[in-house]
Structures are given as C-alpha cells and as structure tokens.
Scaffold this motif. Structure first.
Motif, PDB file in Angstrom:
ATOM      1  N   LEU A   8       0.824  -1.208   0.000  1.00  0.00           N
ATOM      2  CA  LEU A   8       0.000   0.000   0.000  1.00  0.00           C
ATOM      3  C   LEU A   8       0.861   1.262   0.000  1.00  0.00           C
ATOM      4  O   LEU A   8       0.797   2.068  -0.930  1.00  0.00           O
ATOM      5  N   ILE A   9       1.697   1.414   1.026  1.00  0.00           N
ATOM      6  CA  ILE A   9       2.488   2.648   1.138  1.00  0.00           C
ATOM      7  C   ILE A   9       3.520   2.747   0.024  1.00  0.00           C
ATOM      8  O   ILE A   9       3.642   3.792  -0.632  1.00  0.00           O
ATOM      9  N   TRP A  10       4.264   1.667  -0.218  1.00  0.00           N
ATOM     10  CA  TRP A  10       5.310   1.702  -1.247  1.00  0.00           C
ATOM     11  C   TRP A  10       4.724   1.935  -2.646  1.00  0.00           C
ATOM     12  O   TRP A  10       5.228   2.800  -3.388  1.00  0.00           O
ATOM     13  N   PRO A  11       3.671   1.227  -3.055  1.00  0.00           N
ATOM     14  CA  PRO A  11       3.077   1.550  -4.362  1.00  0.00           C
ATOM     15  C   PRO A  11       2.600   2.998  -4.464  1.00  0.00           C
ATOM     16  O   PRO A  11       2.746   3.621  -5.517  1.00  0.00           O
ATOM     17  N   ALA A  12       2.044   3.540  -3.367  1.00  0.00           N
ATOM     18  CA  ALA A  12       1.606   4.939  -3.402  1.00  0.00           C
ATOM     19  C   ALA A  12       2.785   5.878  -3.592  1.00  0.00           C
ATOM     20  O   ALA A  12       2.705   6.868  -4.343  1.00  0.00           O
ATOM     21  N   ILE A  13       3.888   5.605  -2.908  1.00  0.00           N
ATOM     22  CA  ILE A  13       5.113   6.406  -3.074  1.00  0.00           C
ATOM     23  C   ILE A  13       5.570   6.367  -4.530  1.00  0.00           C
ATOM     24  O   ILE A  13       5.886   7.407  -5.132  1.00  0.00           O
ATOM     25  N   LEU A  14       5.589   5.171  -5.093  1.00  0.00           N
ATOM     26  CA  LEU A  14       6.073   5.015  -6.472  1.00  0.00           C
ATOM     27  C   LEU A  14       5.154   5.726  -7.466  1.00  0.00           C
ATOM     28  O   LEU A  14       5.625   6.377  -8.401  1.00  0.00           O
ATOM     29  N   LEU A  15       3.847   5.598  -7.267  1.00  0.00           N
ATOM     30  CA  LEU A  15       2.910   6.281  -8.170  1.00  0.00           C
ATOM     31  C   LEU A  15       3.076   7.792  -8.090  1.00  0.00           C
ATOM     32  O   LEU A  15       3.071   8.489  -9.113  1.00  0.00           O
ATOM     33  N   SER A  16       3.228   8.302  -6.872  1.00  0.00           N
ATOM     34  CA  SER A  16       3.417   9.740  -6.697  1.00  0.00           C
ATOM     35  C   SER A  16       4.714  10.211  -7.352  1.00  0.00           C
ATOM     36  O   SER A  16       4.766  11.295  -7.938  1.00  0.00           O
TER      37      SER A  16
END
Length: 494
Positions: A267-275
């Motif tokens: 959750l957190i890591w994919p959100a970081i990458l998308l951002s």
C-alpha cells in the motif's frame, strides 16, 4: 539476457539476526539461483534498515552511538549471508550517505513537488516497536498485537503523505494482478485494508527522531523510518543519478517480505512510487512467522533461534533444507530442533545420502568405478518420473511453494531407493539388467542434483563431484561417470 530483480526486506538493526530472517534470506536465494539457472541476469538485493527511535534507544542501552551500534549489527547480517551461502549481489545500508541518502531525498522531493505532502499537527498512539502510528482499532486489549506493548500517545507536527489519493489505483492494480500478491490470502488481506487507509505521517520532528535522514525542504523534520527504508530498493540501483542499473533492473520482479510488513509494501510503497512517477514492482511474495515448539519467539522466554549456532552444529545445507521443507513458504510454521534432527537423519542421511552412497558403491564394485551412460539402458518409467518432478518443482517455485518443490524432489529420491531395492543390483548376474538399474538410479541422482542446486547448492556440488559429473552437460549419451568419493553426504547425528 532477460533481467530479474529480487529483494528481501532490509533487516532492522536493533538486534542480531534470528531464524525468521534467515528463512527469508534462504527463500529469496532459492528464487534467485533458480532464475540464474533459467538464464536470466539476476540482481539479488538484501541489506539493513538502520535508522529510527528504537535503534537510537537500543544503542544507548548498550553504551554506544547509534552509528557504531548499527555498524556492529549490520556486520552480523553481512556475516549471516556468508554463513547461509546466500548469493546476493548487493547489500544496501540505510546509513550509507553516498548510495542511499540521495535516493531517499530525491523521492521525497518528487513527492513534495507533486503536491502530495502537507504539514499538519497530529495526535495519535505510537508503537515504538513498529515505529508506526496505530489506530485504536489496531489494538487488542489496548496493546499492539505483535509486540504486546502499550503504545504511547504523541502529539506533534509532521509531514503527511496523501496516500488516500492513490488508494483506488493501487486496488485496481492488485485486483488485476498487475501488482501480484502471493499467497492469495495476503492479497485479500491488503484489499480489505486499502479501503480504510488514511493519509500517513511521513516525518517526525528532529527532537523526537534525530537518528535518521533530514527532510530536504524542512530541516526541523526527519524522515519517518519506513519512508527512508522503502527507498532502499531504488538506492541500490543508483536511482539518484539515473544510473544504468535503474534503467536495466527496475521495476523489481519480486519483493520477498514477512507478513507483518505487507501494508508498507503493498500500500504505502506503491503509493510512493505512483506519486514519484515510477513503475510498481511486479510481485510481492509474503512469508509467515516461525514459532518455536508452538510458542511465539521471545527474548524473555529465551527461545530465539540462533542461525549461526544451527549452521555450526548441523552444516549450512541441513539448516537450509529444514527451514525450506518444514516451514511452509507462505504460511506460519513451527521450529523444533528435534524435527530438524529427524529431517536430517531421515530425509538427508537415510534417503538422499544413502541413495548416493549405495549407487556410488555399486558402480565401484560392480562396474570398476565407471558407468558409461547409454540412453538405451534408461527405463521409460524413470524418464517419466524425472520429467514429472522437473515440471512439478518449477511450478512450485513459481507459486512460492518451496516446501512443495522439495517434497517433489524427495518423492523422486524415494522412488529411486525403492527401484533399487526391488531390482537388487548387488545380486544381479545379468549385465544388461544391472546397467538398466544403475543407469536409472544414477539418472535420478544427477537430475536431483540439478533440481537441488537452488536449494542445497553445496550438496548439489558434492553429488556432481562424487560421480565426476559436469553440471553444464545437457546430453549425457556416452558420458563417462566415474566414482571419486563414496563418503556419506550426511553422517547421521544423534
């Protein structure tokens, strides 16, 4: 060559290595070695997570500065990779100011410039063990369910990340298996969590957390330890300098992690990458926890598994075998030294070791130490069994069921032992029947040595040497197998 990038989580350096992390290293090593055998250009990363309140506190308790303490523990993790015969290509440390810090800062800056960070005052309950703010709904009887400690109430002003902005997109990618979560039970778990996800703290004030990376646009704040840690998967690829490694190896093919950090990675890591405008990893493989004779591992109880002591007592491959075979790859499993001894004496000594030893001695006594391989002497049944095992092992590895892969190899070894017992080559007066029996048994042994390469690399090599076989040879027709050593692979232990 096709690339393959696999990572473990990075070990938190508040304590020496334990059996649970040894399992993760070994699991990742099997996958990395398997991919190399398939001809892929593999990059296998592990490392250490060295910032945070807990490490600073533990260092003080040991009378050391945080960096000195982290250096000491990181060396133990590096030593563990050697002791366990782990084939990692790199080892990243979050205290590395040249390799890691620039990447963490670059990711922060990208997210900040995207408008996905905002500062606000926050009051919440904080688990020092997790280095994480929890919700009351996360607690069980007022305690953190993992650490069995009462979180402390904290009020401070931090930078927050707009994770809510990316929830829908992440959920869609997981549901479509663009971001694959294995096993399926963990996929369902994270999909259930995503709906409740809120914006999360991305920093802490320097006065609360001084041991960490400074926030680029705000010197009064320090990177939240999990933000810093997650970026290690990029810093090892020279992301800060747009290096060739990043262009070649990203995205990661597999992040292999423990179930307690699923939320951070799915959750957190994919959100970081998308951002940050980066591709998501292709897959996250999740393993469970190890208990010891039914009890949770605890320093208080004194049941912590010391991987160094186990390897010293039993050898590296028996420890690798036990952890891979006895502990289900994607579930919780129980450790017992009695079970380890039973697996050693039963599976390794009596089955594999006995098979190799008896075939070597039969070739030595019946064929003057040499068997010239001829396809015409290979039973169809043996060919079928070998091919079935090869396909089953590959499928199990691809499904992250390493315990099942080993079980399939041992079914093949058991078949070979039964085959020898039924045909009794030691009593045979028929030269063709003798050659058929020993050719089939030797074919199974050599094929098994090949299948075992990712799991038990030292043992695989010893088997090849026993028969002076070349692992690079694919067509054995006319190959001269010569017995050079009949010592047991696994002397029995009491």
């Amino acid at each position: 060559m096709e690339k393959f990038y696999i990572t473990t989580s990075i070990a938190y350096t508040n304590a020496p290595p334990h059996g649970g992390y040894a399992l993760e290293l070994i699991q990742a090593d099997v996958i990395a070695r398997h991919q190399r055998l398939l001809g892929r250009e593999v990059l296998f990363l592990t490392g250490t997570d060295e910032h945070g309140v807990k490490i600073a506190k533990t260092a003080t308790e040991h009378g050391k500065e945080p960096k000195e303490f982290a250096d000491q523990i990181a060396k133990e993790y590096q030593r563990l990779t050697k002791i366990l015969n782990i084939s990692n290509d790199d080892f990243i440390r979050t205290t590395d100011r040249e390799r890691h810090w620039p990447t963490a800062s670059k990711i922060w800056t990208r997210i900040f410039e995207k408008g996905d960070l905002y500062k606000k005052k926050y009051k919440g309950i904080y688990c020092v063990g997790h280095e994480l703010f929890l919700k009351k709904s996360d607690l069980v009887n007022g305690l953190c369910p993992l650490h069995q400690t009462q979180p402390v109430e904290i009020e401070e002003e931090n930078w927050f990340f707009k994770i809510s902005k990316y929830k829908k997109q992440i959920k869609e990618k997981i549901e479509a298996n663009e971001l694959q979560i294995i096993p399926p039970s963990r996929k369902e778990e994270i999909l259930n969590l995503i709906g409740e996800a809120e914006d999360i703290s991305f920093s802490r004030p320097v006065e609360s957390l001084s041991w960490g990376i400074p926030v680029p646009n705000d010197p009064s704040q320090t990177f939240y330890v999990w933000v810093d840690a997650l970026t290690n998967y990029l810093s090892a690829l020279d992301f800060a300098t747009d290096g060739e490694k990043f262009k070649k190896y990203w995205p990661a093919d597999i992040h292999l992690i423990g179930k307690d950090i699923l939320r951070f990675h799915a959750l957190i890591w994919p959100a970081i990458l998308l951002s940050a405008g980066l591709e998501l990893p292709k897959a996250i493989y999740v393993h469970g926890f190890i208990t010891v004779e039914g009890q949770k591992i605890s320093k208080t109880i004194g049941n912590v598994i010391d991987p160094f002591a186990l390897v010293e007592k039993y050898g590296v491959d028996p420890v690798r075998y036990y952890l891979l075979r006895e502990i289900p790859s994607n579930e919780d499993g129980d450790f017992s030294e009695k079970k380890l001894q039973a697996r050693y004496n039963g599976d390794l000594a009596n089955n594999l070791g006995n098979l190799v030893s008896r075939v070597a001695k039969l070739i030595e006594t019946k064929l003057n130490g040499e068997l010239i391989y001829r396809e015409k002497f290979l039973d169809k049944e043996v060919e079928v069994k070998v091919e079935q095992a090869r396909l089953a092992v590959a499928a199990a590895i691809n499904e992250f069921k390493l315990h099942e892969a080993l079980a399939k190899i041992w079914e093949l070894l058991t078949f070979a032992n039964v085959h020898i017992d039924e045909h009794k080559p030691w009593a045979s007066e028929d030269p063709d029947r003798l050659l058929k029996t020993l050719t089939g048994a030797l074919a199974i042994i050599i094929h098994s040595a090949s299948l075992l390469q990712p799991f038990l690399p030292e043992t695989s090599e010893k088997i090849y040497k026993t028969f002076e076989a070349n692992p690079e040879v694919k067509d054995w027709e006319g190959f001269h197998f010569r017995v050079s050593d009949t010592k047991p692979l696994f002397p029995r232990v009491m």
